[in-house]
Each structure stands twice: as structure tokens, then as C-alpha cells.
Design an enzyme around this catalytic site. Structure first.
Site, PDB file in Angstrom:
ATOM      1  N   GLY A   3       0.813  -1.215   0.000  1.00  0.00           N
ATOM      2  CA  GLY A   3       0.000   0.000   0.000  1.00  0.00           C
ATOM      3  C   GLY A   3       0.842   1.259   0.000  1.00  0.00           C
ATOM      4  O   GLY A   3       0.555   2.216  -0.730  1.00  0.00           O
ATOM      5  N   LEU A  26      -9.995   1.422  10.420  1.00  0.00           N
ATOM      6  CA  LEU A  26     -11.050   0.769   9.648  1.00  0.00           C
ATOM      7  C   LEU A  26     -10.732  -0.718   9.598  1.00  0.00           C
ATOM      8  O   LEU A  26      -9.708  -1.117   9.054  1.00  0.00           O
ATOM      9  CB  LEU A  26     -11.117   1.340   8.226  1.00  0.00           C
ATOM     10  N   TYR A 123      -4.588 -19.526   2.642  1.00  0.00           N
ATOM     11  CA  TYR A 123      -4.359 -18.210   2.031  1.00  0.00           C
ATOM     12  C   TYR A 123      -4.640 -18.265   0.536  1.00  0.00           C
ATOM     13  O   TYR A 123      -5.292 -17.366  -0.025  1.00  0.00           O
ATOM     14  CB  TYR A 123      -2.918 -17.779   2.293  1.00  0.00           C
ATOM     15  N   HIS A 166       8.110 -13.247   5.264  1.00  0.00           N
ATOM     16  CA  HIS A 166       8.475 -14.060   4.117  1.00  0.00           C
ATOM     17  C   HIS A 166       9.986 -14.296   4.109  1.00  0.00           C
ATOM     18  O   HIS A 166      10.734 -13.690   4.873  1.00  0.00           O
ATOM     19  CB  HIS A 166       8.042 -13.384   2.815  1.00  0.00           C
TER      20      HIS A 166
END
Length: 354
Positions: A3, A26, A123, A166
Site C-alpha cells: 500500500g 477501519l 491463504y 516471508h
């Protein structure tokens, strides 16, 4: 990570009306909150970069969370986008959607052609559901919603927590921490050697108290302790492809302005791959990161731990044909990421588990 990279790209391109939705302000898992956000803000374009993500350990440990959270996030955002007449939605998936033993490199057509890798199956299933949501909202309602599948990503603002990260950021963290321990040992050895010389000289002229002599004897006995090693899960043989996150942001911007849903679905596919078209083994990646970080110790492979999918390389022919290609080499991207990490290491270590 994703993002913030997309945000940087949009700012650089002159966009000024950019809405962001940060947790916990949110909670995208809550339908009411998401629908209220959309009703108030009425976004024109939506890029779904939000997800619960992690490496092989996190995926296999938090299986229920990975499928529930990701299903809820994507379903709420996609449906709210439909209700509020969003002009275009781009959903970001993951290369783990492809079958574990899919032919390499993996073409978009290989989706749902075989069994998934068990360790990240929850996932992957959630991401496949997101792809199918976009496809069927297009087919039923004509929504300009489509999906892109990035390969393994890395870069600034990555997750360096060894439990949930990761492989690439985890290796950066491991090699950096081991390098620091090596430096600490060398400093200690220098100090101990100096103290040993000092004590030897003092013993000729002074009587040393038994307690003091015992104290330094214990310290000196540890002088030759083994330098730190870095342990890596598995055999090091699996092959992986990596894309610098700012290159992904560049691809998203390119597609946002050039491609609509019909351009994808009319080809008989459900999504577009985004990657480099190049891969390497985990062992080769480890050596590359080791050299960039400057760690001088040894690498140990723990073969009792799983390797995961043997190979994950995306076929990026379609996006190349559209006119987009990555710009950042793996070595340069890792250098930038390590510089970012090293500058913030003290802060990062305060936020994550040691």
C-alpha cells in the site's frame, strides 16, 4: 509494504485525492464499517492491497486466520465497490494460487488445474475466491473489476518479524543480527585479549585476589566460542522469483491507466501475472543477501523443516506484451531494502520479537 509503495507512486504521478484505510481505524473484516466508509467517501478507483500475509511458518500456523481474514477483507471491499458504483477495482492476489506442481513458468491458465501447496492452502483459497469474486461481479453486473497476481514481493516497509515474515526479509534480518553478534564477539575478544595481557603482567608484580582471578578466568575460557551461524529452513533447493515492491506499484499504475476488465476476461483468463520472469534457489538468494549484508559466518540448512512448493516462477509474457517490464534488479532491490532496514533496525527491534 504494498500500500505504501502504491501511495508513493500515485503521489509521484501527481494524484492528490488518495484515500487510505489503515487498521485499526477501519477494520476491513467488518462489513458495516467497510460499507459506511464507501458510502461516505465514494472512491472512483479501488486497489485492494490489504491482506493478512506471512511466510511458510505463519501460513501453516495461523491457518484459520489466514482464510477468514482474507475472505472477509476481499468480499467486503468488492461488494461495497459494486454497491457504490466504483469505476475500476484492481485486486492483488499472490502466486501461491497456482498448483504446487504446476508447469513452470506458470501461465494464467494454470489456475485451478491441480492441488495447492498444503502449507499455504488457506491463504491461496482465499485469494482464489477474490479472483472469482471480481470475475463474476464483471459477468453478472458488468463491474470493471479484475485481479493481478504479483510474485513474491519485498522492499521498504516489509515485515521483518522472524515468526511471520516471508523468506527474503527474514534472511535480511537473520544475516544482519548474526553480523551484529559477530561484531560483538570480535569486540569482546579484543577486550579479553587486552585483559589477558594486562593480567599476565600484573601477576608478575601483584597478588591478585582469588575472586578476581576466578572472574577473569571464566571470561577468558569463553574467548574462543563459535561465531554465529545463520540457519535456514529446508534444503535451499526450492526456486523463487522476487519483485521489488516499487516495481509492483509501477505495474499497478500502468494497468490502472491502460487495462480494463474486459481486456482480461475476453482472453479467457481471470487475472494477469506480475513478476520478473527470473528465479533463483533459496540457497543462491541466501548467498546474495549474505554478501550484501556483509556476514562472514556459515549458513546451515535445517532439512527437518519443510521446503514448500519446489518452484514458483510466473509467466509474465502477457504483461510484457502490454508494454510493462520490471526495472529493479534483485541485487539492487535487496541493497535498497537492506539500507532501509539497517537505518531503522533499532526501531524495528523494539516492535518485533527478538
Amino acid at each position: 509494504m504494498v500500500g505504501s509503495a502504491i501511495y508513493r507512486k500515485l503521489i509521484a504521478e501527481g494524484y492528490t485525492h488518495i484515500l487510505t484505510a489503515d487498521y485499526p481505524g477501519l477494520d476491513l473484516r467488518r462489513q458495516v464499517e467497510v460499507e459506511e466508509f464507501f458510502e461516505i467517501n465514494k472512491p472512483e478507483i479501488v486497489i485492494v492491497a490489504a491482506a493478512k500475509v506471512g511466510g511458510i511458518l505463519a501460513n501453516n500456523t495461523y491457518r484459520a486466520e489466514f482464510i477468514y481474514d482474507n475472505l472477509m477483507i476481499e468480499a467486503n471491499i468488492i461488494h461495497a465497490s459494486y454497491l457504490n458504483n466504483v469505476d475500476k477495482l484492481i485486486f492483488l492476489g499472490s502466486s501461491c494460487i497456482y498448483p504446487r506442481l504446476a508447469p513452470q513458468p506458470m501461465k494464467e491458465e494454470y489456475l485451478l488445474s491441480g492441488y495447492l501447496e498444503y502449507t499455504n492452502e488457506p491463504y491461496a483459497i482465499a485469494k482464489i475466491a477474490g479472483i472469482k469474486l471480481c470475475e463474476n461481479y464483471y459477468k453478472q453486473y458488468g463491474c470493471n473489476f479484475y485481479s493481478v497476481m504479483p510474485t513474491n514481493l519485498y522492499g521498504p516497509n516489509d515485515n521483518f518479524d522472524l515468526e511471520t515474515s516471508h523468506v527474503l526479509p527474514a534472511l535480511i534480518r537473520k544475516f544482519h543480527d548474526a553480523k551484529e553478534r559477530n561484531l560483538e564477539l570480535r569486540i569482546k575478544e579484543t577486550e579479553l585479549s587486552s585483559k589477558e595481557t594486562e593480567l599476565s603482567s600484573e601477576k608478575k608484580e601483584l597478588r591478585i585476589k582469588n575472586s578476581e582471578e576466578e572472574k577473569y578466568s571464566n571470561i577468558l575460557s569463553n574467548k574462543n566460542q563459535t561465531h554465529p551461524t545463520v540457519t535456514i529452513w529446508g534444503t535451499g533447493k526450492p526456486r523463487r522469483e522476487f519483485l521489488y515492491v516499487d516495481d509492483l506499484a509501477d505495474a499497478i499504475y500502468f494497468l490502472m491507466n491502460k487495462i480494463d476488465a474486459k481486456d482480461i476476461y475476453e482472453q479467457g483468463i481471470t487475472h494477469l501475472n506480475i513478476g520478473t520472469g527470473e528465479d533463483l534457489t533459496i540457497a543462491e538468494l541466501a548467498e546474495l543477501i549474505k554478501n550484501i549484508v556483509g556476514f562472514e559466518g556459515e549458513i546451515v540448512y535445517d532439512t527437518s523443516k519443510p521446503d514448500g512448493t519446489p518452484r514458483k516462477l510466473l509467466d509474465v509474457t502477457r504483461i510484457h506484451n502490454l508494454g510493462w517490464k520490471h526495472r529493479t534488479s534483485l541485487e539492487e532491490g535487496i541493497r535498497r531494502t537492506y539500507e532501509w532496514f539497517a537505518e531503522r533496525h533499532a526501531e524495528i527491534r523494539g516492535r518485533i520479537k527478538n
